[in-house]
Scaffold this active site. Structure first.
Site, PDB file in Angstrom:
ATOM      1  N   TYR A 122      43.547  51.835  42.519  1.00 13.45           N
ATOM      2  CA  TYR A 122      43.903  50.849  41.499  1.00 13.45           C
ATOM      3  C   TYR A 122      44.170  51.549  40.170  1.00 13.45           C
ATOM      4  O   TYR A 122      45.096  51.195  39.452  1.00 13.45           O
ATOM      5  CB  TYR A 122      42.782  49.805  41.347  1.00 13.45           C
ATOM      6  N   CYS A 154      50.180  45.931  49.346  1.00 13.70           N
ATOM      7  CA  CYS A 154      48.933  45.987  48.591  1.00 13.70           C
ATOM      8  C   CYS A 154      47.785  46.523  49.440  1.00 13.70           C
ATOM      9  O   CYS A 154      46.772  46.954  48.895  1.00 13.70           O
ATOM     10  CB  CYS A 154      48.596  44.624  47.988  1.00 13.70           C
ATOM     11  N   HIS A 155      47.956  46.554  50.754  1.00 15.91           N
ATOM     12  CA  HIS A 155      46.915  47.130  51.615  1.00 15.91           C
ATOM     13  C   HIS A 155      46.781  48.635  51.409  1.00 15.91           C
ATOM     14  O   HIS A 155      45.770  49.223  51.784  1.00 15.91           O
ATOM     15  CB  HIS A 155      47.217  46.824  53.090  1.00 15.91           C
TER      16      HIS A 155
END
Length: 164
Positions: free
Chosen positions: A99, A130-131
């Site tokens: 992130y 997003c995984h």
């Protein structure tokens, strides 16, 4: 008008896809209501040419024959969310980023939590990958599709991801 179709894949389970005539607008795991609220929009269950193309590409993906999706998609969100989603699309198949790395890449190194929230609101799971985003400590933290799905997708992509 929007159209939807439900597909089931042996490795990743059941997926609901929503599309206009021109774009995929939503793709989510059917058992996760956080992405898909069919009562909020007028939808017709019909497999359009675009949804057939998506289904073919998803099958190629789960058979490890496809690493890049070419089906057109359009995700609507805030300018910040759209910036994050665009950056997620830059993470190569089989790779992960944290992130914090995404926050730095979009020019806001303090926005790790906001990146996480944008990931959570991603309406087009898998196509906007997003995984592929993990915590700074290597943990799979947060996936609206469920951590089990996140880990399955990482393994599918040959990531050999191991939760530490």
């Amino acid at each position: 008008m929007k159209y939807y179709q439900i597909y089931t894949f042996d490795i990743i389970g059941t997926i609901t896809a929503i599309a206009t005539e021109d774009y995929i607008t939503h793709l989510s795991f059917a058992d996760r209501s956080s992405f898909f609220h069919p009562s909020s929009e007028k939808l017709e269950q019909r497999e359009t040419a675009l949804l057939k193309q998506l289904n073919r590409q998803l099958w190629e993906y789960v058979r490890k024959e496809r690493t890049v999706f070419t089906v057109p998609f359009s995700a609507k969100g805030t300018p910040f969310q759209e910036k994050v989603w665009h950056q997620l699309c830059q993470i190569p198949y089989g790779c992960t980023e944290t992130y914090k790395e995404i926050a730095v890449a979009i020019g806001n190194q303090q926005a790790s939590r906001a990146v996480g929230m944008a990931n959570n609101k991603n309406p087009i799971s898998i196509l906007i990958p997003c995984h592929r985003v993990i915590g700074s400590n290597g943990s799979p933290v947060g996936y609206a599709g469920g951590l089990d799905k996140k880990i399955q997708l990482l393994y599918l992509e040959g990531n050999n991801y191991v939760y530490r």
